[in-house]
Write a protein that holds these residues in place. Structure first.
Motif, short mmCIF file in Angstrom:
data_model
loop_
_atom_site.label_atom_id
_atom_site.label_comp_id
_atom_site.label_asym_id
_atom_site.label_seq_id
_atom_site.Cartn_x
_atom_site.Cartn_y
_atom_site.Cartn_z
N LYS A 103 0.83 -1.20 0.00
CA LYS A 103 0.00 0.00 0.00
C LYS A 103 0.87 1.25 0.00
CE LYS A 103 -3.92 2.22 2.23
NZ LYS A 103 -3.38 3.57 1.96
N LYS A 104 1.95 1.23 0.79
CA LYS A 104 2.88 2.37 0.80
C LYS A 104 3.50 2.56 -0.58
CE LYS A 104 4.34 2.51 5.66
NZ LYS A 104 5.50 2.40 6.56
N ALA A 105 3.87 1.43 -1.20
CA ALA A 105 4.48 1.49 -2.53
C ALA A 105 3.48 2.05 -3.54
CB ALA A 105 4.95 0.10 -2.95
N LYS A 106 2.24 1.57 -3.48
CA LYS A 106 1.22 2.04 -4.42
C LYS A 106 0.93 3.51 -4.22
CE LYS A 106 -3.35 1.03 -6.34
NZ LYS A 106 -3.59 2.47 -6.60
N ASP A 107 0.84 3.94 -2.97
CA ASP A 107 0.59 5.36 -2.68
C ASP A 107 1.68 6.24 -3.27
OD1 ASP A 107 -1.71 4.71 -1.35
OD2 ASP A 107 -0.85 4.88 0.66
N LEU A 108 2.94 5.80 -3.13
CA LEU A 108 4.06 6.59 -3.66
C LEU A 108 4.04 6.61 -5.19
CD1 LEU A 108 6.55 8.25 -3.12
CD2 LEU A 108 7.88 6.14 -2.87
N LEU A 109 3.76 5.46 -5.80
CA LEU A 109 3.68 5.39 -7.27
C LEU A 109 2.53 6.26 -7.78
CD1 LEU A 109 4.27 1.57 -7.86
CD2 LEU A 109 5.88 3.43 -8.27
N ASP A 110 1.41 6.28 -7.06
CA ASP A 110 0.28 7.13 -7.46
C ASP A 110 0.66 8.61 -7.39
OD1 ASP A 110 -1.32 4.95 -7.91
OD2 ASP A 110 -2.39 5.08 -6.00
N GLN A 111 1.46 8.98 -6.39
CA GLN A 111 1.91 10.36 -6.27
C GLN A 111 2.83 10.74 -7.43
OE1 GLN A 111 3.19 11.62 -2.19
NE2 GLN A 111 2.44 9.61 -1.57
N VAL A 112 3.69 9.81 -7.84
CA VAL A 112 4.59 10.05 -8.97
C VAL A 112 3.77 10.26 -10.24
CG1 VAL A 112 6.36 9.04 -10.47
CG2 VAL A 112 6.52 8.77 -7.99
N GLY A 130 22.59 14.02 -0.70
CA GLY A 130 21.69 14.85 0.09
C GLY A 130 20.22 14.68 -0.23
N ARG A 131 19.91 13.79 -1.17
CA ARG A 131 18.51 13.54 -1.55
C ARG A 131 18.07 12.18 -1.01
NH1 ARG A 131 18.60 14.25 -7.94
NH2 ARG A 131 16.34 13.96 -7.72
N LYS A 132 16.87 12.13 -0.47
CA LYS A 132 16.32 10.88 0.02
C LYS A 132 15.64 10.16 -1.16
CE LYS A 132 17.31 11.46 4.40
NZ LYS A 132 18.30 10.58 5.08
N ILE A 133 16.21 9.03 -1.54
CA ILE A 133 15.69 8.26 -2.67
C ILE A 133 15.09 6.96 -2.15
CG2 ILE A 133 16.20 7.19 -4.89
CD1 ILE A 133 16.60 10.24 -4.85
N ILE A 164 12.81 6.88 -6.37
CA ILE A 164 11.94 8.06 -6.37
C ILE A 164 12.43 9.07 -5.34
CG2 ILE A 164 9.59 8.89 -5.97
CD1 ILE A 164 8.66 6.03 -6.76
N ASP A 165 12.58 10.31 -5.75
CA ASP A 165 12.95 11.38 -4.84
C ASP A 165 11.77 11.63 -3.90
OD1 ASP A 165 13.24 14.07 -3.71
OD2 ASP A 165 14.89 14.35 -5.11
N VAL A 166 11.97 11.40 -2.62
CA VAL A 166 10.88 11.50 -1.64
C VAL A 166 10.28 12.90 -1.59
CG1 VAL A 166 10.31 11.32 0.82
CG2 VAL A 166 11.82 9.62 -0.23
N GLN A 167 11.10 13.91 -1.77
CA GLN A 167 10.62 15.29 -1.66
C GLN A 167 9.86 15.75 -2.91
OE1 GLN A 167 13.63 18.19 -0.77
NE2 GLN A 167 12.21 19.91 -0.74
N THR A 168 10.45 15.54 -4.09
CA THR A 168 9.84 16.04 -5.32
C THR A 168 8.84 15.08 -5.96
OG1 THR A 168 11.58 15.14 -6.72
CG2 THR A 168 11.93 17.34 -5.81
N LYS A 169 8.93 13.79 -5.59
CA LYS A 169 8.12 12.72 -6.20
C LYS A 169 8.47 12.55 -7.68
CE LYS A 169 5.91 12.08 -2.33
NZ LYS A 169 6.55 13.13 -1.53
N HIS A 170 9.71 12.90 -8.03
CA HIS A 170 10.20 12.66 -9.38
C HIS A 170 11.01 11.38 -9.41
CE1 HIS A 170 10.09 17.28 -10.34
NE2 HIS A 170 8.89 16.73 -10.33
N ILE A 171 11.04 10.72 -10.56
CA ILE A 171 11.87 9.53 -10.71
C ILE A 171 13.33 9.96 -10.78
CG2 ILE A 171 12.48 7.62 -12.25
CD1 ILE A 171 9.54 7.48 -13.06
#
Length: 229
Positions: A38-47, A151-154, A175-182
């Motif tokens: 579910k966490k993975a899906k939520d993050l992918l949906d945000q991307v 310095g980026r959380k991936i 995935i960059d946690v802050q920007t939600k970019h790949i």
């Protein structure tokens, strides 16, 4: 001395206890896996939502191909400009332009241009824009490691292809946690080949020329035109 019935009863209790512990453990790990998914899906949906929110995207990237057994180690750079389903891709000395109807593949080394139609409704049609949301179908996914890169959380998500015909063993999507970019994409093939695509720059909503995705044949007077459709 204990009776045989007493020993049998005790053994049954021990066996039932072991089964109970095992079942409890399985349920716990199943619940944990579902929570991870579910966490993975939520993050992918945000991307996906982030990508779809942009009017245009310009990406500079590095592409690496490695196979230790075959002694292959290749690096290439490229860039792509996208707006909706239109794009201009420059990679390995070749330019591909998709104007929304046709694809123009320009090969300067051979002085040749191939023109073909693309059915955008075809799920098997691979385009740069789909590469940013490819993970929505055809994979099982789960959360993987979180890394600090410059310095980026991936956050990595592991994608396992559901098709047995897929030649890839797994895909790691960073995935960059802050920007939600790949940030990067690491594919491991069943035969040991590993390909890595790393995004060096990700620009959005940049001003583009009105002819950005228009093929102009007059720019290539001596090229052979190969029309497939």
């Amino acid at each position: 001395m204990k009776s045989k019935n007493s020993e049998f009863k005790n053994n049954n209790i021990k066996n039932m206890t072991k089964k109970y512990v095992l079942i409890t453990a399985l349920l716990f790990f199943t619940f944990l896996a579902q929570a991870q998914d579910k966490k993975a899906k939520d993050l992918l949906d945000q991307v996906t939502a982030k990508v779809k929110s942009y009017d245009s995207i310009i990406i500079d990237f590095k592409y690496s191909l490695n196979n230790a057994k075959e002694n292959i180690n290749q690096d290439s750079k490229g860039n792509v400009t996208m707006k909706g389903n239109q794009y201009v891709l420059n990679f390995m000395g070749i330019t591909k332009i998709f104007d929304g109807n046709k694809t123009y593949t320009i090969v300067p080394e051979d002085e040749e241009i191939t023109i073909s139609k693309v059915n955008e409704k075809d799920d098997n049609a691979i385009t740069p824009s789909k590469m940013l949301t490819f993970f929505n179908t055809g994979y099982r996914y789960s959360m993987d490691i979180l890394q600090d890169i410059k310095g980026r959380k991936i956050q990595y998500i592991k994608l396992i292809p559901t098709s047995g015909k897929d030649q890839r063993k797994e895909v790691l999507l960073g995935i960059d946690v802050q920007t939600k970019h790949i940030y990067n994409l690491i594919e491991t093939g069943k035969k040991g080949t590993k390909t890595t695509l790393t995004v060096n720059s990700f620009k959005t909503n940049q001003p583009l020329s009105k002819n950005q995705f228009t093929f102009t044949q007059s720019k290539y007077p001596n090229y052979y035109i190969n029309k497939l459709d």
